[in-house]
Design an enzyme around this catalytic site. Structure first.
Site, PDB file in Angstrom:
ATOM      1  N   LYS A   4       0.840  -1.200   0.000  1.00  0.00           N
ATOM      2  CA  LYS A   4       0.000   0.000   0.000  1.00  0.00           C
ATOM      3  C   LYS A   4       0.874   1.248   0.000  1.00  0.00           C
ATOM      4  CE  LYS A   4      -3.778  -2.576   2.028  1.00  0.00           C
ATOM      5  NZ  LYS A   4      -4.469  -3.083   3.198  1.00  0.00           N
ATOM      6  N   GLN A  59      -5.523  -2.085   9.421  1.00  0.00           N
ATOM      7  CA  GLN A  59      -5.116  -3.346   8.799  1.00  0.00           C
ATOM      8  C   GLN A  59      -5.630  -4.522   9.618  1.00  0.00           C
ATOM      9  OE1 GLN A  59      -3.556  -3.608   5.792  1.00  0.00           O
ATOM     10  NE2 GLN A  59      -3.727  -5.816   5.958  1.00  0.00           N
ATOM     11  N   ASP A 102     -11.401   1.792   3.140  1.00  0.00           N
ATOM     12  CA  ASP A 102     -11.505   0.344   2.928  1.00  0.00           C
ATOM     13  C   ASP A 102     -12.948  -0.070   2.639  1.00  0.00           C
ATOM     14  OD1 ASP A 102      -9.377  -1.443   2.918  1.00  0.00           O
ATOM     15  OD2 ASP A 102      -9.098  -1.350   5.089  1.00  0.00           O
TER      16      ASP A 102
END
Ligand code: GUN
Length: 277
Positions: A47, A91, A114
């Site tokens: 990322k 995460q 996300d």
């Protein structure tokens, strides 16, 4: 035909980079990392690499895996109020003592790049495009769009019902006009559904759950499901042995990650624009 996700991801990076170069302020993607397992570190590294390639700033907020859920929540609230952060991710997975769903509910939906927050999941369900769609399903839809594969009239089997891939993808395909069957590891005789489908999308993480004899030769197969066993990656579709029997397949390995990250960075750009409107 190979559905080339890698090239599509590259095109998205190129055009995002051009759009971001036009901006006065640079968007910033934040990432909270609590559990430093190898896989999460690999995802974070990817990322960061692609954020920087598209001129998006990347800021890592790393905590000990002993952090309490309360303390993590207060860090999340800080990021919600931090105007330097356009959007951020937590995460996953989180350590076992932390409830992931409760944590995700604390993310500001406007920064939830996300697409995991219930408000964004609900927007996917009712086809409200002001939200953020989860990145892997959004990547699959982009691939279908790129190849002009219309979903109206199509029968689709989706293998897997996770909150972040299978379920939102099911909703997106329904919104696009498809007739969708949701299968999971306990579906008796998955092939009964997959054989009669125009498109089969695998997202279970069960190695080789889909074999060529379970699909029609005309099927389009898209595989986003994988698992890592002893450092080796295993895909849901038995791709290598059986590619010759399928009409259209996504190539493995190497496209799901870039495509998912491309959609994450598109969402970060969108969050930045929405915050500045
Ligand atoms: N862990 C595995 N995939 C993902 C993802 O797409 N987002 C987050 N936040 N965690 C993950």
């Amino acid at each position: 035909m190979i559905l080339d996700g890698r090239t599509i991801a590259q095109n998205i990076y190129n055009s995002l980079g051009e759009d971001i170069a036009q901006l006065k302020d640079t968007p910033t993607l934040g990432a909270i990392l609590v559990w430093n397992n190898d896989e999460s570190l690999r995802y974070i590294k990817q990322k960061r690499k692609f954020a920087e390639k598209t001129w998006i700033n990347f800021k890592l907020f790393q905590f000990e895996d002993t952090i309490s859920e309360e303390a993590l929540k207060s860090e999340i609230l800080k990021l919600n109020n931090n105007t330097e952060i356009s959007g951020y991710i937590v995460q996953l997975p989180l350590p076992k003592h932390i409830n992931e769903l409760r944590v995700i509910r604390n993310i500001d939906p406007k920064k939830d790049v996300d697409g995991f927050h219930p408000e964004n999941q609900w927007k996917v369900m009712i086809w409200d495009l002001t939200g953020f769609a989860p990145c892997t399903p959004a990547g699959v839809m982009k691939i279908l769009e790129h190849y002009n594969i219309t979903l109206v009239w199509k029968k689709i089997s989706i293998l897997g019902r996770s909150n972040i891939v299978g379920k939102p993808l099911t909703m997106m395909c329904i919104n696009a006009g498809a007739t969708v069957t949701s299968c999971n590891s306990r579906t008796p005789d998955i092939s009964e559904f997959t054989k009669n489908s125009d498109i089969v999308i695998c997202a279970t993480g069960i190695p080789h759950i889909l074999k060529a004899h379970m699909t029609s030769p005309d099927s389009i197969v898209i595989d986003v499901g994988f698992s890592i066993v002893n450092g080796e990656i295993h895909w849901d579709a038995d791709y290598n042995a059986l590619i010759s029997q399928w009409n259209s397949v996504t190539p493995v390995p190497g496209w799901v990650g870039p495509m998912t990250v491309a959609m994450l960075l598109s969402n970060t750009y969108k969050a930045h624009i929405l915050a500045h409107e």
